[in-house]
Design a protein around this motif. Structure first.
Motif, PDB file in Angstrom:
ATOM      1  N   VAL A 130       4.679 -45.818 -43.542  1.00  0.00           N
ATOM      2  CA  VAL A 130       5.499 -45.775 -42.323  1.00  0.00           C
ATOM      3  C   VAL A 130       6.975 -45.688 -42.687  1.00  0.00           C
ATOM      4  N   ASP A 131       7.650 -44.670 -42.182  1.00  0.00           N
ATOM      5  CA  ASP A 131       9.082 -44.463 -42.367  1.00  0.00           C
ATOM      6  C   ASP A 131       9.793 -44.897 -41.083  1.00  0.00           C
ATOM      7  N   VAL A 132      10.589 -45.961 -41.178  1.00  0.00           N
ATOM      8  CA  VAL A 132      11.227 -46.502 -39.969  1.00  0.00           C
ATOM      9  C   VAL A 132      12.610 -45.917 -39.713  1.00  0.00           C
ATOM     10  N   VAL A 146       3.399 -42.097 -40.657  1.00  0.00           N
ATOM     11  CA  VAL A 146       3.965 -42.486 -39.362  1.00  0.00           C
ATOM     12  C   VAL A 146       5.477 -42.568 -39.492  1.00  0.00           C
ATOM     13  N   GLN A 147       6.183 -42.098 -38.465  1.00  0.00           N
ATOM     14  CA  GLN A 147       7.634 -42.276 -38.386  1.00  0.00           C
ATOM     15  C   GLN A 147       8.001 -43.075 -37.141  1.00  0.00           C
ATOM     16  N   LEU A 154      11.298 -52.534 -45.108  1.00  0.00           N
ATOM     17  CA  LEU A 154      10.464 -51.461 -44.587  1.00  0.00           C
ATOM     18  C   LEU A 154      10.927 -50.132 -45.171  1.00  0.00           C
ATOM     19  N   LEU A 155      10.003 -49.233 -45.385  1.00  0.00           N
ATOM     20  CA  LEU A 155      10.338 -47.920 -45.935  1.00  0.00           C
ATOM     21  C   LEU A 155      11.257 -47.173 -44.976  1.00  0.00           C
ATOM     22  N   VAL A 169       6.028 -52.985 -48.327  1.00  0.00           N
ATOM     23  CA  VAL A 169       7.205 -52.200 -47.981  1.00  0.00           C
ATOM     24  C   VAL A 169       6.814 -50.773 -47.604  1.00  0.00           C
ATOM     25  N   ARG A 170       5.866 -50.209 -48.320  1.00  0.00           N
ATOM     26  CA  ARG A 170       5.432 -48.828 -48.053  1.00  0.00           C
ATOM     27  C   ARG A 170       4.939 -48.657 -46.625  1.00  0.00           C
TER      28      ARG A 170
END
Length: 332
Positions: free
Chosen positions: A6-8, A74-75, A289-290, A320-321
């Motif tokens: 997940v890229d936040v 996921v973004q 978070l990533l 974290v990923r």
């Protein structure tokens, strides 16, 4: 089951917002200030850089293909900070946050299993803040994106107390992403407006939230600080020293400033594996978070690779990923 990646920290460009403010009084002045802050050399680079990224910023199919290439499942998608327009009057600001929320929700709805969205809040009009947050949540968004300050107001301003209270009560995600540094022309060369300005603004904004007691009064706030929280996490010892050594520094918050880092969330975008390890040390592996700053040039093309370079224990790497963010998004 392995948590998704997940890229936040990923952005969407909303032409509808820019069409709304085009030609309005205040826009030219705001753009002139932005030009002074960045300087001509940086503007000459930034214009073409953004232009070539417009497909990734607007076309969901292009976005998903880029995510696949980066190994991102996921973004959490937030509007480009250029859409804040904190110069806008109250009527325009209300139209703007509604349009931004609806447009971001429509973008994410094209791939609802992979895209979560955030709306905007007009911080220049604190009395609209709760209404803007609730509108975003009504659109099915996960929360809202805010800058580090508004003209004449810091995040410690008591006028924001109803906003913090409502955000805590709803469990909304607040993504703290600066846009523009008030050091102005001192940073108008070598892209220092971003290189130095963004982490400075992050550190100032978080310090206002900590030292003023906002996080004491609203312990359930779910704030994600972009850019790894800027300079604050690696210099938090100075804050702790001031809190214990000076009555003025210690008057507003109940505990040492470093303790509040474990009440916040941070993205991983620090561009240095040693810096990332230090961020995880002071904030905790469950609070990072990533983040990639997709798709801008000050982000990373390989957020998972950047995380892997920190050589974390497996449990921390996977937290974290995606594990931490997946848990945060499930609470929406």
């Amino acid at each position: 089951m392995t948590a998704p990646t997940v890229d936040v920290h990923a952005h969407v460009l909303l032409p509808e917002v820019e069409a709304l403010v085009a030609g309005l009084p205040g826009l030219a002045e705001a753009r002139a200030l932005d030009a002074r802050r960045n300087g001509p050399a940086s503007l000459a680079v930034s214009g073409p850089m953004v232009a070539e990224r417009v497909p990734k910023l607007t076309d969901v199919a292009v976005r998903l293909a880029a995510m696949d290439a980066r190994g991102v499942d996921v973004q959490l998608v937030s509007p480009s900070p250029s859409h804040y327009h904190y110069w806008a009057d109250e009527e325009t600001a209300e139209r703007l946050y509604r349009l931004a929320g609806e447009a971001t929700a429509a973008h994410c709805a094209q791939a609802p299993d992979r895209l979560h969205g955030l709306g905007l809040v007009p911080l220049q009009h604190p009395r609209l803040a709760v209404r803007a947050l609730e509108h975003a949540l009504e659109q099915g968004l996960s929360g809202v994106e805010i800058s580090s300050h508004a003209p004449g107001r810091e995040l410690s301003d008591p006028a924001y107390e109803p906003f913090w209270a409502r955000a805590a009560a709803t469990g909304a995600i607040l993504f703290l992403h600066p846009f523009g540094c008030t050091l102005d022309e001192r940073l108008d060369q070598w892209y220092l407006s971003n290189v130095v300005g963004q982490p400075t603004e992050n550190a100032v904004a978080l310090s206002h939230l900590i030292f003023s007691g906002v996080l004491d009064r609203h312990p359930d706030l779910r704030i994600i600080a972009a850019h790894g929280g800027g300079y604050l996490p690696t210099h938090i010892g100075r804050s702790d020293h001031a809190w214990s050594a000076r009555s003025d520094a210690g008057a507003g918050c109940a505990h040492p400033p470093s303790s509040y880092l474990r009440r916040l969330y941070f993205d991983s975008l620090v561009h240095d594996p040693h810096g990332l390890r230090e961020l995880i040390r002071v904030a905790g592996p469950d609070r990072v978070l990533l983040g990639s700053d997709f798709p801008f040039d000050m982000g990373t093309e390989d957020p998972v690779g950047a995380l892997r370079a920190a050589r974390l224990p497996d449990a921390d790497f996977h937290a974290v990923r995606g594990g931490n963010a997946a848990a945060l998004l499930r609470k929406d």
